[in-house]
Design an enzyme around this catalytic site. Structure first.
Site, PDB file in Angstrom:
ATOM      1  CB  CYS A   1      -0.962  -0.015   1.186  1.00 54.67           C
ATOM      2  SG  CYS A   1      -0.180  -0.091   2.815  1.00 54.67           S
ATOM      3  CD1 TRP A   2       1.487   6.638   2.386  1.00 48.95           C
ATOM      4  CD2 TRP A   2       1.835   6.775   0.187  1.00 48.95           C
ATOM      5  NE1 TRP A   2       2.230   7.772   2.157  1.00 48.95           N
ATOM      6  CE2 TRP A   2       2.461   7.877   0.815  1.00 48.95           C
ATOM      7  CE3 TRP A   2       1.930   6.652  -1.189  1.00 48.95           C
ATOM      8  CZ2 TRP A   2       3.167   8.844   0.110  1.00 48.95           C
ATOM      9  CZ3 TRP A   2       2.646   7.621  -1.898  1.00 48.95           C
ATOM     10  CH2 TRP A   2       3.237   8.701  -1.254  1.00 48.95           C
TER      11      TRP A   2
END
Length: 348
Positions: free
Chosen positions: A93-94
């Site tokens: 993810c981020w």
């Protein structure tokens, strides 16, 4: 089946890369080859973020948790139902937090050896920047220059077809690098996506062999060439194509013929020169554009804009220009470009 954070260096050990960020984040940039299986779509991510700011972190997690669970269940049912036991996904993810962690937990509960990318996309982004900084200064570049209409891009393509290594920055940037340079049907990538593709291309080059690249300014459309590559380009040996104006004009009329398909759009592009030209000159050019009179327009653009710009910028930015190999050609047809590329490829 251990569960340990995985680094960027281990990407090649996995069956698939799964980017669980929102579609908008994925579109901005992602690891090459990754598939997008968002645990929150763009609207859901907005709702959770607003709740976090306006209400509380607890309420945001409660709302978001239900959304994430539903989305993971849908991905399991629609995309991964047929995957075998030895299927091995890497999820990110981020920044390697809750979104990818939740996805990995569910995949591991099923029985797959799913792992989480340590640091997430931010770790990948740092890797890209590091790779450009390391690889660009080591390139054995040969810089192809020449005034507008010298068929530099086509020569690069011909060099690649003849087995030479080529770094086509305008192709990566989806822009031809001038006021008329937008490529039809190809919007420019984000800066981050451009740099990801650049790093991917640099990794594929053999540093022991020369690499042909077109002379570029700092910006290609709205894309900025990374400083390590720009500096290497500006200090490298130069090959200059010398073609007469009539051959260049004939080439431009062939290569940019599509501009006549949308005459109002062509006229609007010329407005980008309003700070550089007298009002009456720009008015005449707009009139030619609206009439589809490309020959006088391109001839005037060469004489009044592109050639003076080339004379100012290349001498200032290319250290190797005074000692450049000058390769003359008065034939920029397809056959002439092939012959020109062969001559350039034979240079020491």
């Amino acid at each position: 089946m251990s569960h340990k954070p995985t680094t960027v260096a281990e990407l090649g050990e996995f069956t698939v890369l799964i980017d669980v960020r929102s579609p908008a984040e994925f579109a901005l940039d992602h690891i090459p080859g990754a598939i997008n299986c968002p645990v929150l779509d763009d609207e859901e991510r907005r709702v959770v973020g607003t709740t976090y700011v306006q209400v509380s972190a607890f309420e945001a997690r409660k709302i978001g948790g239900a959304m994430v669970a539903r989305n993971i269940a849908r991905h399991l049912d629609e995309q991964f139902r047929d995957k075998p036991r030895d299927w091995r996904p890497l999820v990110y993810c981020w920044r390697g937090g809750m979104r990818s962690g939740s996805f990995v937990n569910w995949l591991r509960l099923v029985g797959w050896d799913a792992q989480q990318l340590k640091g997430g996309y931010k770790a990948w982004r740092a890797h890209v920047i590091e790779q450009i900084a390391q690889r660009a200064p080591a390139l054995d570049l040969r810089v192809l220059c020449g005034p507008t209409g010298s068929a530099k891009t086509r020569v690069l393509q011909a060099l690649a077809a003849q087995g030479e290594q080529v770094l086509d920055l305008e192709d990566l940037a989806a822009h031809r690098g001038s006021v008329l340079g937008a490529v039809p049907g190809r919007p420019q990538p984000s800066q981050k996506a451009f740099e990801t593709q650049l790093a991917h291309r640099l990794a594929a080059l053999d540093p022991a062999r020369r690499v042909w690249v077109e002379a570029e300014s700092r910006r290609i459309g709205r894309i900025t060439v990374p400083e390590p590559l720009l500096q290497r380009l500006r200090e490298s040996p130069v090959v200059e194509i010398a073609a007469p104006p009539d051959a260049r004009l004939a080439y431009l009329l062939r290569d940019y013929a599509w501009l006549g398909d949308d005459r109002p759009a062509l006229a609007d592009k010329l407005d980008g020169l309003r700070e550089l030209l007298p009002r009456d000159v720009l008015a005449q050019w707009r009139e030619w554009a609206l009439a589809g009179a490309l020959a006088p327009l391109f001839e005037a653009l060469m004489a009044r804009h592109y050639d003076p710009l080339y004379a100012r910028s290349q001498g200032r930015h290319l250290a190797g220009l005074p000692n450049a190999h000058r390769v003359a050609s008065d034939d920029l047809s397809d056959a002439g470009i092939q012959s020109l590329a062969g001559h350039i490829a034979s240079l020491p």
